[in-house]
Design an enzyme around this catalytic site. Structure first.
Site, short mmCIF file in Angstrom:
data_model
loop_
_atom_site.label_atom_id
_atom_site.label_comp_id
_atom_site.label_asym_id
_atom_site.label_seq_id
_atom_site.Cartn_x
_atom_site.Cartn_y
_atom_site.Cartn_z
N ASP A 139 -18.22 16.33 -23.98
CA ASP A 139 -19.13 15.59 -24.86
C ASP A 139 -20.36 15.10 -24.09
OD1 ASP A 139 -19.92 14.44 -27.29
OD2 ASP A 139 -18.02 13.42 -27.62
N ASP A 155 -22.29 14.90 -35.67
CA ASP A 155 -20.90 14.96 -36.16
C ASP A 155 -20.82 15.25 -37.66
OD1 ASP A 155 -20.36 14.28 -33.60
OD2 ASP A 155 -19.21 12.48 -34.08
C1 GLA Z 1 -18.66 12.54 -30.40
C2 GLA Z 1 -18.30 13.97 -30.75
C3 GLA Z 1 -17.15 13.98 -31.74
C4 GLA Z 1 -15.95 13.26 -31.13
C5 GLA Z 1 -16.34 11.85 -30.72
C6 GLA Z 1 -15.24 11.16 -29.91
O1 GLA Z 1 -19.16 11.85 -31.52
O2 GLA Z 1 -19.41 14.64 -31.28
O3 GLA Z 1 -16.79 15.30 -32.09
O4 GLA Z 1 -15.50 13.99 -30.01
O5 GLA Z 1 -17.51 11.84 -29.91
O6 GLA Z 1 -15.58 9.88 -29.49
#
Ligand code: GLA
Length: 406
Positions: A148, A207
């Site tokens: 990430d 997301d």
């Molecule tokens: C980010 C990523 C998500 C998830 C969250 C976890 O937002 O894009 O897919 O992994 O972190 O905290």
């Protein structure tokens, strides 16, 4: 002066040292499950084992969903030597034991970390510990790393994304265990232009969230539903293919309010050759959701060896027809009703004449060749291109057909 050549040289010089990516791991889009969309931070050993058992019992493992991926919040602290440990309360038997449990069931083990000092949920990130973390993952038997982009700094002080992902890629290579590297950088620095050198898939957007056509602001980031994410994918289709995939994010199939929406979401991700990572409660899913996720014809469209992402063939404000070239001169088409009302739609093959993918050099000429249609949801024969295809499409539903030359 040869400008393209000079540009290519500059790009090559600016690129971080070549990674030794494990190449053969994702010749088709990865398939599996991830904890985040349904459970967020609320994960533990029992949940992961229960989910693994349900993937096996439901037939989803055998349908191809083999990766079982822990997302954020599995972490404890680093030990005195800086080695990352699992949260010992939530994962009392440790990560090696969990990996063994998954492998014994024919599944693969995925884990999550972050290129910054902390993960998005504030757990220890891998910055400065990349080689140590990859070595630890290898000892645990990890097969897939989602990496990430939180806490990587802002503005001038932001970490260089290519350097960050190249470093983790090299760390995985040094650890000596093949692991898929999922680049989760939210599409902010055009990862489709460089991600293939280091990883096997790259997020194209922020997301996903379980709605059809919404975006929700969270201050400095937004989450988006199915349609807003879909609408960003077509422009990127050139970059996706065997070995490196555009990732429109993990699926909300099973988490959307209506069956039609769940069906459409799955169909569209399959048409895009997206990674198919389930994000729902597998032990608790309904048989209808299971049937969507396990549909062998839809999965075959996603996993087609050409790995060509679909494009919009016919676009009206309400109904769109997406088309995807498949191996052996076959095609898949998806009729998407974007609206909340039922819509009638007709494809008159004679009038449209042909189906052409200039980017990938594929063409179906309906004046020259006739195709047989199969309804991909049901497997039933659905006529040929000799007569128009007439359909009533329910609210937010998607009909999918494969076309086979006769
Ligand atoms: C980010 C990523 C998500 C998830 C969250 C976890 O937002 O894009 O897919 O992994 O972190 O905290």
């Amino acid at each position: 002066m040869n400008r393209p050549l000079v540009f290519a040289l500059l790009v090559a010089l600016a690129a971080p040292a070549a990674a030794q990516k494990f190449d053969a791991l994702a010749q088709t889009p990865p398939m599996g499950w991830n904890s985040w969309n349904h459970y967020g931070c609320n994960i533990d050993d029992a949940l992961i084992r229960r989910t693994a058992d349900a993937l096996v019992a439901s037939g989803l493992r055998d349908a191809g969903y083999t990766y079982v991926n822990l997302d954020d919040c599995w972490h404890g602290e680093r030990d005195a030597n800086g080695n990352i440990q699992a949260d010992s309360e939530r994962f009392p038997s440790g990560m090696k034991a969990l990996g063994d449990y998954l492998h014994a069931r024919g599944l693969k083990f995925g884990i999550y970390s972050d290129a910054g000092a902390t993960t998005c949920a504030g757990r220890p990130g891998s910055q400065g510990h990349e080689f140590q973390d990859a070595a630890q993952y290898a000892r645990w038997g990890v097969d897939y790393v989602k990496y990430d982009w939180c806490a990587t700094g802002t503005g001038e002080a932001q970490r260089n994304p290519r350097e960050a992902y190249a470093t983790m890629s090299r760390a995985i290579a040094a650890a000596g265990r093949p692991m898929v590297l999922s680049i989760c950088e939210w599409g902010e620095n055009d990862p489709w232009l460089w991600g293939r050198a280091y990883g096997h898939l790259w997020r194209t957007t922020g997301d996903i969230i379980n709605c059809w056509d919404c975006t929700i602001g969270h201050g400095n980031w937004i989450s988006s539903g199915v349609l807003p994410i879909l609408d960003k994918q077509e422009a990127l289709r050139a970059h996706s293919g065997p070995g490196g995939w555009n990732d429109p994010d993990m699926m909300e199939v099973g988490n959307l309010p209506t069956l039609a929406e769940n069906r459409s979401h799955f169909a569209l991700w399959a048409m895009l050759s997206a990674p198919l990572i389930i994000g729902t409660d597998v032990p608790g899913m309904s048989s209808d959701i299971r049937a969507i996720l396990a549909n062998p014809r839809l999965i075959a469209i996603d996993q087609d060896p050409l790995g060509i992402a679909a494009f919009r063939w016919i676009a009206t404000p309400e109904v769109e027809v997406w088309a995807k070239p498949l191996a052996d001169g076959n095609w898949a088409i998806a009729l998407l009703n974007r609206t909340a009302q039922p819509r009638d739609f007709t494809i008159d093959w004679a009038r449209h004449g042909e189906l052409k993918d200039d980017l990938k050099g594929r063409r179906a000429d309906f004046a020259q060749a006739r195709f047989a249609l199969t309804d991909a949801w049901t497997g039933r024969a659905a006529g040929t291109t000799a007569a128009p295809l007439v359909r009533a499409i329910g609210p937010r539903d998607t009909h999918v057909f494969t076309l086979t030359p006769l």
